[in-house]
Design an enzyme around this catalytic site. Structure first.
Site, PDB file in Angstrom:
ATOM      1  N   ASP A 165       1.869  -8.296   0.217  1.00 42.52           N
ATOM      2  CA  ASP A 165       1.155  -8.084  -1.042  1.00 42.52           C
ATOM      3  C   ASP A 165       0.940  -6.582  -1.231  1.00 42.52           C
ATOM      4  OD1 ASP A 165      -0.355  -8.349  -3.318  1.00 42.52           O
ATOM      5  OD2 ASP A 165      -2.073  -9.286  -2.350  1.00 42.52           O
ATOM      6  N   LYS A 188       5.479 -10.344  -2.871  1.00 42.16           N
ATOM      7  CA  LYS A 188       4.921 -10.290  -4.226  1.00 42.16           C
ATOM      8  C   LYS A 188       5.411  -9.037  -4.900  1.00 42.16           C
ATOM      9  CE  LYS A 188       0.512 -12.619  -3.973  1.00 42.16           C
ATOM     10  NZ  LYS A 188      -0.946 -12.537  -4.172  1.00 42.16           N
TER      11      LYS A 188
HETATM   12  P1  IMP Z   1      -1.468  -7.211   2.131  1.00 47.05           P
HETATM   13  O1  IMP Z   1      -2.137  -6.574   3.298  1.00 47.05           O
HETATM   14  O2  IMP Z   1      -2.158  -6.943   0.845  1.00 47.05           O
HETATM   15  O3  IMP Z   1       0.030  -6.966   2.077  1.00 47.05           O
HETATM   16  O4  IMP Z   1      -1.702  -8.757   2.236  1.00 47.05           O
HETATM   17  C1  IMP Z   1      -1.157  -9.564   3.172  1.00 47.05           C
HETATM   18  C2  IMP Z   1      -2.151 -10.660   3.530  1.00 47.05           C
HETATM   19  O5  IMP Z   1      -3.006 -11.021   2.433  1.00 47.05           O
HETATM   20  C3  IMP Z   1      -1.396 -11.898   3.881  1.00 47.05           C
HETATM   21  O6  IMP Z   1      -1.228 -11.976   5.279  1.00 47.05           O
HETATM   22  C4  IMP Z   1      -2.296 -13.000   3.400  1.00 47.05           C
HETATM   23  O7  IMP Z   1      -3.200 -13.319   4.433  1.00 47.05           O
HETATM   24  C5  IMP Z   1      -3.098 -12.418   2.280  1.00 47.05           C
HETATM   25  N1  IMP Z   1      -2.568 -12.788   0.949  1.00 47.05           N
HETATM   26  C6  IMP Z   1      -1.985 -11.970   0.053  1.00 47.05           C
HETATM   27  N2  IMP Z   1      -1.622 -12.632  -1.043  1.00 47.05           N
HETATM   28  C7  IMP Z   1      -1.963 -13.931  -0.840  1.00 47.05           C
HETATM   29  C8  IMP Z   1      -1.827 -15.124  -1.627  1.00 47.05           C
HETATM   30  O8  IMP Z   1      -1.292 -15.147  -2.768  1.00 47.05           O
HETATM   31  N3  IMP Z   1      -2.305 -16.264  -1.073  1.00 47.05           N
HETATM   32  C9  IMP Z   1      -2.886 -16.300   0.150  1.00 47.05           C
HETATM   33  N4  IMP Z   1      -3.027 -15.206   0.928  1.00 47.05           N
HETATM   34  C10 IMP Z   1      -2.566 -14.023   0.443  1.00 47.05           C
END
Ligand code: IMP
Ligand code: MG
Length: 168
Positions: free
Chosen positions: A97, A125
């Site tokens: 994300d 995403k």
């Molecule tokens: P980042 O650190 O923002 O890249 O997010 C990664 C983490 O956020 C993932 O391991 C998920 O635990 C959580 N996450 C991000 N988007 C979603 C979603 O759409 N649904 C559920 N968990 C998410």
């Protein structure tokens, strides 16, 4: 709940990714590490498809509490496995994300003496990253929507769904 990717599509794609990893030799000598809890179903199916089901280390990284938007900086709970020292690592994650989680883990793995770090994510995403991350293996690119199922949760629910759905 709208199904975005059904169980058959997920399983077919997992087998394809396993094929890519095998063709690249990306697991030869590599230590697979999955990020708890969300990546466990994907990691288990992927390693099964690679014929190495017993071979998984995990780390726990928590990035948010409760509310969908109330995200915090990710924190590593506990340590990375000491076995990463001197090893190349294949990081297995459910969803990319903002990029913060994989950036944090990369720093921690390097600090613990890991060699090459290769990221494999089921979902990517499409959005502006806060932290630039390179994922060599990506299952599906999705829009910037909140999804649950196949390990992904909302407040610890919906992880057990065999498909991925958009939460409304
Ligand atoms: P980042 O650190 O923002 O890249 O997010 C990664 C983490 O956020 C993932 O391991 C998920 O635990 C959580 N996450 C991000 N988007 C979603 C979603 O759409 N649904 C559920 N968990 C998410
Ligand atoms: Mg996560």
């Amino acid at each position: 709940m709208n199904v975005l990717i059904n169980a058959d599509e997920i399983q077919r794609r997992v087998v394809q990714i396993a094929g890519e990893i095998e063709a690249d030799g990306a697991l030869d000598g590599f230590l697979p590490i999955a990020i708890r809890e969300g990546a466990l179903p994907f990691a288990r199916d992927l390693l099964k498809a690679l014929g190495r089901p017993e071979d998984l280390e995990t780390v726990t990284i928590s990035s948010y509490v409760g509310e969908r938007e109330a995200r915090q900086d990710p924190v590593l709970l506990g340590d990375v496995p000491p076995s990463v020292a001197g090893r190349s690592v294949l990081v297995i994650e459910d969803i990319l994300d903002t990029g913060r989680t994989l950036t944090l883990l990369r720093e921690e793995l390097l600090r613990a003496g890991a060699g090459t770090i290769t990221n494999c994510v089921l979902l990517d995403k499409r959005r502006d990253r806060i932290s630039e991350v390179d994922a060599k293996y990506v299952g599906f690119e999705i829009e910037d929507v909140f999804v649950v199922g196949y390990g992904l949760d909302y407040e610890n629910e919906f992880r057990d769904l065999p498909y991925i759905a958009i939460m409304d």
